[in-house]
Design a protein around this motif. Structure first.
Motif, PDB file in Angstrom:
ATOM      1  N   ILE A  16       0.841  -1.212   0.000  1.00  0.00           N
ATOM      2  CA  ILE A  16       0.000   0.000   0.000  1.00  0.00           C
ATOM      3  C   ILE A  16       0.872   1.256   0.000  1.00  0.00           C
ATOM      4  CG2 ILE A  16      -1.673   1.349   1.337  1.00  0.00           C
ATOM      5  CD1 ILE A  16      -2.738  -1.430   2.365  1.00  0.00           C
ATOM      6  N   THR A  20       0.867   3.911  -2.963  1.00  0.00           N
ATOM      7  CA  THR A  20       0.447   5.276  -2.625  1.00  0.00           C
ATOM      8  C   THR A  20       1.464   6.286  -3.132  1.00  0.00           C
ATOM      9  OG1 THR A  20      -0.741   4.492  -0.671  1.00  0.00           O
ATOM     10  CG2 THR A  20      -0.150   6.834  -0.716  1.00  0.00           C
ATOM     11  N   PRO A  26      -6.858   4.270  -3.745  1.00  0.00           N
ATOM     12  CA  PRO A  26      -7.094   3.176  -2.786  1.00  0.00           C
ATOM     13  C   PRO A  26      -7.898   2.018  -3.371  1.00  0.00           C
ATOM     14  CG  PRO A  26      -7.595   5.297  -1.775  1.00  0.00           C
ATOM     15  CD  PRO A  26      -7.286   5.558  -3.212  1.00  0.00           C
ATOM     16  N   VAL A  51      -3.718   4.355   3.089  1.00  0.00           N
ATOM     17  CA  VAL A  51      -3.389   5.288   2.010  1.00  0.00           C
ATOM     18  C   VAL A  51      -3.427   6.713   2.557  1.00  0.00           C
ATOM     19  CG1 VAL A  51      -4.212   6.298  -0.163  1.00  0.00           C
ATOM     20  CG2 VAL A  51      -4.104   3.803   0.087  1.00  0.00           C
TER      21      VAL A  51
END
Length: 111
Positions: A16, A20, A26, A51
């Motif tokens: 993630i 990001t 997301p 995120v």
């Protein structure tokens, strides 16, 4: 992509974090993780929260300590006390040892 059910929460958070940085939304990140992890995927709301945290400048993928969560500590004095007590009373229970030494009775083993 092949399914990878042993993709830990920490590994998913790392994924993630990097997605990001690449400004991937997301929903897309969650969809990618679902493809990789199947039913072991973090929930969409969790992905969205991480995120947001990374966008706000968070760098760590580790959980922040929570109030009331048990803390693990290694203290040589306590270890010596436990060893001494167990040698003196080899048939004592974990609870008896914990009470004598003044520590929590939970046992955490690392392999």
């Amino acid at each position: 992509m092949a399914s990878c059910p042993n993709f830990s929460e920490l590994e998913q958070r790392t994924y993630i974090k990097f997605r990001t940085i690449l400004e991937i939304p997301p929903k897309s990140i969650h969809d990618e993780l679902a493809t990789i992890c199947g039913e072991d995927t973090l929930s969409y709301s969790t992905v969205r929260r991480w995120v947001s945290l990374f966008r706000e400048g968070r760098t760590s993928v580790q959980d922040a300590p929570r109030p009331g969560a048990p803390k693990l500590a290694t203290n040589n004095d306590k270890l010596s006390e436990v060893k001494e007590y167990v040698e003196s009373f080899p048939h004592s229970s974990v609870e008896e040892v914990a009470n004598y030494v003044g520590i929590q009775r939970e046992v955490h083993t690392q392999f």
